[in-house]
Enzyme design. Structure first.
Site, PDB file in Angstrom:
ATOM      1  N   ILE A  43       0.842  -1.198   0.000  1.00  0.00           N
ATOM      2  CA  ILE A  43       0.000   0.000   0.000  1.00  0.00           C
ATOM      3  C   ILE A  43       0.875   1.245   0.000  1.00  0.00           C
ATOM      4  CG2 ILE A  43      -1.685   1.339   1.297  1.00  0.00           C
ATOM      5  CD1 ILE A  43      -2.793  -1.315   2.374  1.00  0.00           C
ATOM      6  N   ASP A 170       1.966  12.698  11.849  1.00  0.00           N
ATOM      7  CA  ASP A 170       2.077  12.811  10.399  1.00  0.00           C
ATOM      8  C   ASP A 170       0.683  12.905   9.783  1.00  0.00           C
ATOM      9  OD1 ASP A 170       3.423  12.985   7.975  1.00  0.00           O
ATOM     10  OD2 ASP A 170       3.506  10.811   7.705  1.00  0.00           O
TER      11      ASP A 170
END
Length: 185
Positions: A43, A170
């Site tokens: 991914i 993040d």
């Protein structure tokens, strides 16, 4: 940094039993299994981890399987990086909210059943079958009201994480997926 698309979608087991990345890895392909998980595809990669779409053997389900990047398991900072990963897994495991992907499993597992090499640390999370936030908003041509409603759901998830003492370091549109039903995670 990465210099071509192939490096973003391939990983292989190096001679130290850790996952490595780059052109050599792209030529060798993905691992077949990591513990009880059959690897379906890569991914993405982040600063600390690599995330695969995988199928858990039992119970049979698709998961997002995150492992520590192999290059981070070498050198004198190895123990600190492993502790950081373990703290991340513990923090994620405490969170229960409809806008936060759930943790299903965590631990260490062997790559491709090779017990001659060290196991890799992993966390198996809810697989979110969705589009990145900005792609979703563009595809659905969200108006201002729909955009604000989506952001309010995101804020609910972030607030729940903060209330549990977890800060996502993040958080950015690319790290937020929106399901076909319009649920951001």
């Amino acid at each position: 940094g990465r210099d071509d698309g192939d490096e973003q979608t391939r990983g292989s087991v190096g001679r130290f039993g850790i996952l490595r990345f780059g052109r050599a890895a792209a030529e060798q392909g993905l691992p077949r299994t990591i513990g009880d998980y059959r690897i379906l595809r890569l991914i993405g990669e982040g600063g600390m981890g690599v995330v695969y779409e995988a199928e858990q053997r039992s119970p049979k389900r698709r998961v997002a399987l995150k492992i520590v990047r192999g290059d981070l398991l070498l050198g004198p900072s190895r123990e600190e990086r492993l502790r950081r990963f373990e703290r991340e897994v513990e923090a994620l495991g405490r969170l229960e909210h409809p806008n936060i992907a759930r943790v299903h499993d965590a631990g260490e597992a062997f790559v491709d059943g090779d017990h001659a090499r060290p196991p890799v640390p992993f966390v198996a999370m809810e697989f979110v079958d969705g589009a990145p936030l900005l792609a979703y908003a563009r595809a659905k041509r969200l108006d201002v009201r729909a955009s604000i409603e989506l952001m309010a759901q995101l804020c609910d998830g972030v607030a729940a994480a903060h209330a549990a003492g977890v800060v996502h370091r993040d958080l950015k549109p690319a790290n937020i997926l929106v399901t076909a039903a319009g649920v951001p995670k």
